[in-house]
Motif scaffolding. Sequence first.
Motif, PDB file in Angstrom:
ATOM      1  N   ASP A 394     -85.306  -9.835  -5.728  1.00 35.52           N
ATOM      2  CA  ASP A 394     -85.104 -12.026  -5.604  1.00 35.52           C
ATOM      3  C   ASP A 394     -83.508 -11.958  -6.137  1.00 35.52           C
ATOM      4  O   ASP A 394     -83.520 -13.138  -6.263  1.00 35.52           O
ATOM      5  CB  ASP A 394     -86.075 -12.093  -6.914  1.00 35.52           C
ATOM      6  CG  ASP A 394     -87.255 -12.597  -7.018  1.00 35.52           C
ATOM      7  OD1 ASP A 394     -87.307 -12.733  -5.694  1.00 35.52           O
ATOM      8  OD2 ASP A 394     -88.522 -12.512  -7.913  1.00 35.52           O
ATOM      9  N   ARG A 405     -83.735 -18.163  -3.322  1.00 36.09           N
ATOM     10  CA  ARG A 405     -83.700 -17.098  -5.181  1.00 36.09           C
ATOM     11  C   ARG A 405     -82.266 -16.793  -5.918  1.00 36.09           C
ATOM     12  O   ARG A 405     -81.549 -18.127  -5.188  1.00 36.09           O
ATOM     13  CB  ARG A 405     -84.470 -15.425  -4.723  1.00 36.09           C
ATOM     14  CG  ARG A 405     -86.155 -15.645  -4.719  1.00 36.09           C
ATOM     15  CD  ARG A 405     -86.521 -14.237  -3.620  1.00 36.09           C
ATOM     16  NE  ARG A 405     -85.918 -14.328  -1.864  1.00 36.09           N
ATOM     17  CZ  ARG A 405     -85.831 -13.133  -1.061  1.00 36.09           C
ATOM     18  NH1 ARG A 405     -86.435 -11.944  -2.085  1.00 36.09           N
ATOM     19  NH2 ARG A 405     -85.449 -13.502   0.472  1.00 36.09           N
ATOM     20  N   VAL A 412     -81.895 -21.012 -10.159  1.00 39.95           N
ATOM     21  CA  VAL A 412     -83.250 -20.516  -9.846  1.00 39.95           C
ATOM     22  C   VAL A 412     -83.740 -21.296 -11.287  1.00 39.95           C
ATOM     23  O   VAL A 412     -83.401 -21.063 -12.299  1.00 39.95           O
ATOM     24  CB  VAL A 412     -83.862 -19.160  -9.634  1.00 39.95           C
ATOM     25  CG1 VAL A 412     -83.115 -18.852  -8.581  1.00 39.95           C
ATOM     26  CG2 VAL A 412     -83.930 -18.094 -10.764  1.00 39.95           C
ATOM     27  N   GLY A 459     -85.454 -22.636  -6.112  1.00 34.00           N
ATOM     28  CA  GLY A 459     -86.881 -21.570  -5.921  1.00 34.00           C
ATOM     29  C   GLY A 459     -87.184 -20.701  -7.308  1.00 34.00           C
ATOM     30  O   GLY A 459     -86.307 -21.944  -8.275  1.00 34.00           O
ATOM     31  N   LEU A 461     -88.956 -18.259  -9.744  1.00 36.62           N
ATOM     32  CA  LEU A 461     -88.946 -17.105  -9.947  1.00 36.62           C
ATOM     33  C   LEU A 461     -89.821 -16.724 -11.194  1.00 36.62           C
ATOM     34  O   LEU A 461     -89.905 -17.045 -11.796  1.00 36.62           O
ATOM     35  CB  LEU A 461     -88.038 -16.054 -10.329  1.00 36.62           C
ATOM     36  CG  LEU A 461     -86.941 -16.001  -9.069  1.00 36.62           C
ATOM     37  CD1 LEU A 461     -85.818 -14.943  -9.391  1.00 36.62           C
ATOM     38  CD2 LEU A 461     -86.927 -15.565  -7.455  1.00 36.62           C
ATOM     39  N   ARG A 527     -96.527 -14.319  -7.290  1.00 36.37           N
ATOM     40  CA  ARG A 527     -95.755 -13.894  -6.517  1.00 36.37           C
ATOM     41  C   ARG A 527     -95.785 -12.602  -5.907  1.00 36.37           C
ATOM     42  O   ARG A 527     -95.312 -12.053  -4.708  1.00 36.37           O
ATOM     43  CB  ARG A 527     -94.769 -14.702  -6.504  1.00 36.37           C
ATOM     44  CG  ARG A 527     -93.938 -15.805  -6.780  1.00 36.37           C
ATOM     45  CD  ARG A 527     -93.342 -16.208  -6.978  1.00 36.37           C
ATOM     46  NE  ARG A 527     -91.811 -15.536  -6.330  1.00 36.37           N
ATOM     47  CZ  ARG A 527     -90.795 -14.603  -6.248  1.00 36.37           C
ATOM     48  NH1 ARG A 527     -90.049 -14.407  -7.094  1.00 36.37           N
ATOM     49  NH2 ARG A 527     -90.088 -14.658  -5.062  1.00 36.37           N
ATOM     50  N   ALA A 555     -92.835 -19.591  -4.447  1.00 39.95           N
ATOM     51  CA  ALA A 555     -91.262 -19.522  -3.606  1.00 39.95           C
ATOM     52  C   ALA A 555     -91.614 -17.873  -2.630  1.00 39.95           C
ATOM     53  O   ALA A 555     -91.468 -16.528  -3.006  1.00 39.95           O
ATOM     54  CB  ALA A 555     -89.852 -18.679  -4.766  1.00 39.95           C
ATOM     55  N   LYS A 557     -90.785 -15.029  -0.317  1.00 42.18           N
ATOM     56  CA  LYS A 557     -90.470 -13.852  -0.882  1.00 42.18           C
ATOM     57  C   LYS A 557     -89.237 -13.172   0.661  1.00 42.18           C
ATOM     58  O   LYS A 557     -88.274 -13.012   0.334  1.00 42.18           O
ATOM     59  CB  LYS A 557     -91.550 -12.861  -0.268  1.00 42.18           C
ATOM     60  CG  LYS A 557     -91.935 -13.100  -1.902  1.00 42.18           C
ATOM     61  CD  LYS A 557     -91.202 -10.928  -2.375  1.00 42.18           C
ATOM     62  CE  LYS A 557     -91.115 -11.392  -4.016  1.00 42.18           C
ATOM     63  NZ  LYS A 557     -90.956 -10.056  -4.675  1.00 42.18           N
TER      64      LYS A 557
END
Length: 559
Positions: A394, A405, A412, A459, A461, A527, A555, A557
């Motif tokens: 990420d 990311r 982010v 993004g 995370l 995720r 978000a 990948k």
Amino acid sequence: MSEEKKGLNFIEQIIEEDLKNGYKKDELKFRFPPEPNGYLHIGHASSINLNFGLGLKYNAPVNLRFDDTNPAKEEQEYVDAIKKDVEWLGFKWAEERYASDYFQQLYDWAVAMIKNGDAYVDSQTSEAIAEQKGTPTEPGVASPYRDRSVEENLQLFEAMKNGETAEGEHVLRAKIDMASPNMLMRDPIMYRTLHKAHHRTNNDWKIYPMYDWAHGESDFIESISHSFCTLEFLPHRELYNWFISKVSTPQDFQPKQREFARRNLSHTVVSKRKLAQLVEKKIVEGWDDPRMSTISGMRRRGYTPMAIRNFATSIGVGKRENVIDLSHLEHFVREDLNKTAPRVMAVLDPLKVVITNYEEEKEEWLEAENNPEDETAGNREVPFSREIYIEQDDFREEANRKFFRLKLGGEVRLKNAYIIKAEEVVKDDNGNIIEVHCTYDPKSKSGSGTEESMRKVKGTLHWVSAKHAIKAQVNLYDRLFTVESPDADKEKDFLEFINPNSLAIVTGYLEPSLASAEALQHFQFQRLGYFCVDKNSMEKNLVFNRTVTLRDSWAKKSN
Ligand code: ATP
Ligand code: MG
């Protein structure tokens, strides 16, 4: 065909026809007849779903009948496992029956058949019997023992029963027609001698009935109306009917055998014999290894009963054998778990992030939603602190505009927390990034309603607080075989296609709420995928199995 009829599968159409032609609704009765020589697999799930599904649809009883006629291969362990699996799938059988319950009745009927000239003892080797069978185009040759006297047959059959004869010395054969175009009708074997203890009848019997003889008669005894089996039994139907005709009168209720196509799943095998090889050769951990196509393996992996039933219903019944792609089953697993699995955060490949403008000793417990798909699931709190872990992939030092990311100089949102900006990286002597230093925007706390918290950043995370994270063993599973149909190539052994990378074990860093996760609980690691607590997991020694990856994530990948 009426509108309603159109939605029926061909099995249901058979039943509807029978009801129209005089069967009474309360005469309907079905059975699921596993042989307890292994654990049930996803193919059996189709048959279970069919038979028990019909039971529910027609409000008819369904028996669980163990076809336990071969003590050489059958065990109580398998009986127990089969019962557990059928129950776990959510079905209730009317009665638990065993073909071995009928050994005495079957024996008495066989004696009557000998007396009627419908059966005889053959004293040839199995090789000689096989040679005389003929071919589909050439008639068979009669055994020299075919016309033995009734007395001699009775005497020999009794000696077989009493264990006075050796294995392979004699068999009892039905006397039908050595020239029948159906090879199965050429005097099929009804009994063989086996000096083996049976898991239920112990040493009571030295002779054991063959499938064709035991199966139809068991259906008859239990008044099964429709006996559904897989297509390879189509040529057995004539024999099924012949045997029943020998023990019944035309006025008796006659069970009906009908056939449907076996279901196969891609990238695995669905055969107890082959699954047993994987266990014996220790290619997998056991029958319930999460990579196995067994129901117990799928349970341990985190598949749900609803997902398996929905899958079986969606593929339905057919007349032609086919291979269903594993992704189709995974679709139903995701669909069910999406509704029910609590969301949590876990990092499987950690990269440390230090938030330089966050106070050293400070910690905050932030509100996190347990499941956006389920309003009743509520919230929990996750700890936040100066040092957190994010996934290695990420973060990039440099990346193009499509990389949403974290990258140096970029921002982010941390799920449930703040917006951070990457300021610099710390590298080891080999140039590997070991830390990312970030700053956070204190006004951007999720859910705080401030302008900053609603700022658009591309993004989002997942993360865990480094000092609060708990470690767990995480098993990442991949397909067990590298090809779609490992047993399709008759020239090659299916074991040649084992995927050497079907299991990767990593250490995961999990949010602390998971410390008390219990065996077989399901979670979505946001995720990353759906995960299930392994049956052997313990509070201080957590083990999670990846059930299935996520198809979509908030978000992406990918870039
Ligand atoms: P295996 O080859 O795995 O041993 P089997 O058919 O010999 O399978 P049984 O225990 O005799 O296993 O099967 C019980 C029931 O499940 C039978 O009615 C059988 O036809 C059905 N069944 C078995 N495999 C499948 C499959 N792949 N698809 C649909 N039904 C199946
Ligand atoms: Mg079988």
